[in-house]
Design a protein around this motif. Structure first.
Motif: not given
Length: 505
Positions: A129-139, A153-159, A173-174
């Motif tokens: 969710l972070v990798l899908d949604r955060v790239p489009d946020i203006e920040m 890192f966290l996705r790698a840890y869980y996998y 991955l999505t």
């Protein structure tokens, strides 16, 4: 991270049955997927939610549908499945799913197995969710990059845990697809993605010293490098493992705490050798408590008596090794809070001192312990580095790392006969010395099973344990089957046969 309230608590406490219900829920950052992630605050909450399943993986397995439990049970998969610990508890019938894993008689629908699959895929989805949604946020661009690196890192840890536990697993991955919609990807493919995620995370994440105190506990570049080395060890890629671990060791970010026992106390958390740990906090009403002390505490004092260290484990320690007293406790021992230990009905006469909760460490009661759980520390890295270096015929570096750990274990004792330096230049002798040191240095810290699997020793060790102690524990271990757990039957059913069961189950 202690000051970041785990706002995704509602996720864990809602129905965690089959993955159809589980993964079709709204996103676990309390932001509806039907709404756009639009603000920096949305991004922050989404990243916090990606960390949250770390907390879940430490609950005593009471069934994912139970609001008081469900998650990945390190103490079962890492300790009780090995020669290091017996299930314990009130009786042999207390938490049968743990006994099944200990005896390698796992039945379909085993709660610990189901919970592992469920919570780890929650973690994957939250990271995606972070990798899908955060790239489009203006920040702020730098903060956005860090958030994305934390998610990788966290996705790698869980996998990595999924592969260690189940072997081949669906690689997602999505957030557009669910696990039950895909076939299982080969273990090698999943691990390659884990490596990619960790490498990309390591190149962006700050070092431990670069974080503010408010962000203590977040993933660091050192944590990514340490797990990269661990993944390479699991793949028997000793060349890359040695390189990755050396990056951590020479970073000057970590050092061995001179007081071994201090590592596992409230006062010693996030100490000089801590690389990555699950952060807990007791700050009502936002309590984020660690129940492992109660799970493994004495039934005669304040706990449930699970995970009883074996005599075989205790006998592994060399005479006078101070770490033994810091790792297990038995009747009559004076604990660090002045209490006299009573191990209750422990079937071995021992309990895990690393999970002992002193009275002052549980201001809200023992079930509300806020002691952190260390997942990665320098003592482990040094010994994995030593193993990799030895396999690469770099024996001087292997001995140096091994003897650094042994020197710290002496705690300044000048007795030259206490844990003397290892001097052998024989590859096999040094390998055995390193394996021994791994077992005692981080014993009861939930890595024993995976160490035995990756080194190809698990079947021999467990069957030998069964023969030596005339016990069914380990006698049923079948090579080529029990190195991994069965896929939950509910997932096979949901996939309509797309996901196939592991051989032998």
């Amino acid at each position: 991270m202690k000051k970041l309230t785990f706002i995704a608590l509602a996720l864990l406490l809602t129905g965690l049955g089959g993955c159809d219900d589980l993964l079709d829920q709204e996103p676990q950052a309390q932001i509806a997927t039907s709404n756009a992630y639009t603000t920096p605050d949305d991004a922050s909450r989404a990243v916090t939610a990606a960390y949250h399943p770390l907390r879940a993986v430490n609950w005593c397995c009471q069934g994912a549908g139970n609001a008081n439990g469900g998650g990945y049970n390190y103490w079962i998969h890492g300790n009780v499945a090995t020669d290091d610990a017996i299930k314990g508890g009130e009786s042999g019938s207390d938490q049968v799913y743990a006994q099944e894993i200990a005896y390698y008689t796992v039945s379909p629908g085993n709660l610990a197995v189901n919970d592992a699959w469920d919570i780890l895929y929650i973690g994957v989805r939250n990271a995606n969710l972070v990798l899908d949604r955060v790239p489009d946020i203006e920040m702020d661009g730098g903060l956005k990059d860090r958030y994305l690196a934390e998610a990788k890192f966290l996705r790698a840890y869980y996998y990595f845990l999924l592969v260690q536990t189940f072997g081949d697993v669906p690689l997602i991955l999505t957030t557009d697809v669910e696990a039950y919609e895909l076939e299982r990807s080969p273990r090698s493919e999943v691990l390659n993605q884990v490596i990619t995620d960790l490498q990309e995370a390591a190149s962006v994440l700050p070092a431990k010293s670069e974080y503010s105190s408010e962000d203590t506990g977040r993933a660091t570049s050192g944590a990514a490098q340490a797990y990269l080395g661990k993944v390479y060890m699991f793949m028997n890629d000793f060349t890359n493992a040695e390189t990755a671990f050396n990056e951590v060791i020479t970073s000057q970010e970590y050092s061995l705490d001179p007081d071994y026992s201090n590592i596992f106390t409230k006062a010693g958390e996030n100490g000089p050798g801590t690389i990555f740990s699950i952060q807990y906090n007791y700050d009502p009403p936002n309590t984020n408590n660690n129940p492992m002390g109660v799970v493994q505490g004495s039934r005669a004092m304040y706990g449930w008596g699970f995970n009883a260290p074996t005599q075989d484990f205790v006998d592994e320690f060399e005479s006078g090794d101070p770490r033994l007293d810091h790792t297990v406790y038995e009747n009559g021992e004076v604990m660090r809070d002045g209490k006299t230990a009573d191990v209750g009905n422990s079937p071995t006469g021992y309990l895990n001192q690393k999970e002992y909760v002193a009275e002052e460490e549980a201001p809200g009661g023992f079930f509300n312990s806020a002691n952190d759980l260390i997942l990665m520390r320098l003592g482990k890295v040094l010994l994995w580095y030593a193993e990799a270096a030895n396999e690469n015929d770099n024996r001087q570096a292997a001995r140096d790392a091994l003897n650094d750990v042994r020197e710290r274990a002496r705690e300044g004792d000048p007795d030259p006969t206490l844990l003397p330096d290892v001097t052998t230049n024989d590859k096999e002798e040094l390998r055995q010395a390193i394996w021994h040191e791994q077992r005692v240095e981080y014993g009861q810290e939930y890595d024993r099973f995976f160490d035995l699997v990756r080194t190809g020793r698990i079947g021999e060790v467990m069957r030998s344990y069964a023969d030596t102690y005339n016990t069914p524990k380990g006698a049923n271990f079948t090579d080529g089957v029990h190195e991994v757990m069965p896929i939950p039957p509910s997932e096979i059913s949901l996939s309509e046969g797309l996901i196939e069961q592991n051989d032998g189950y």
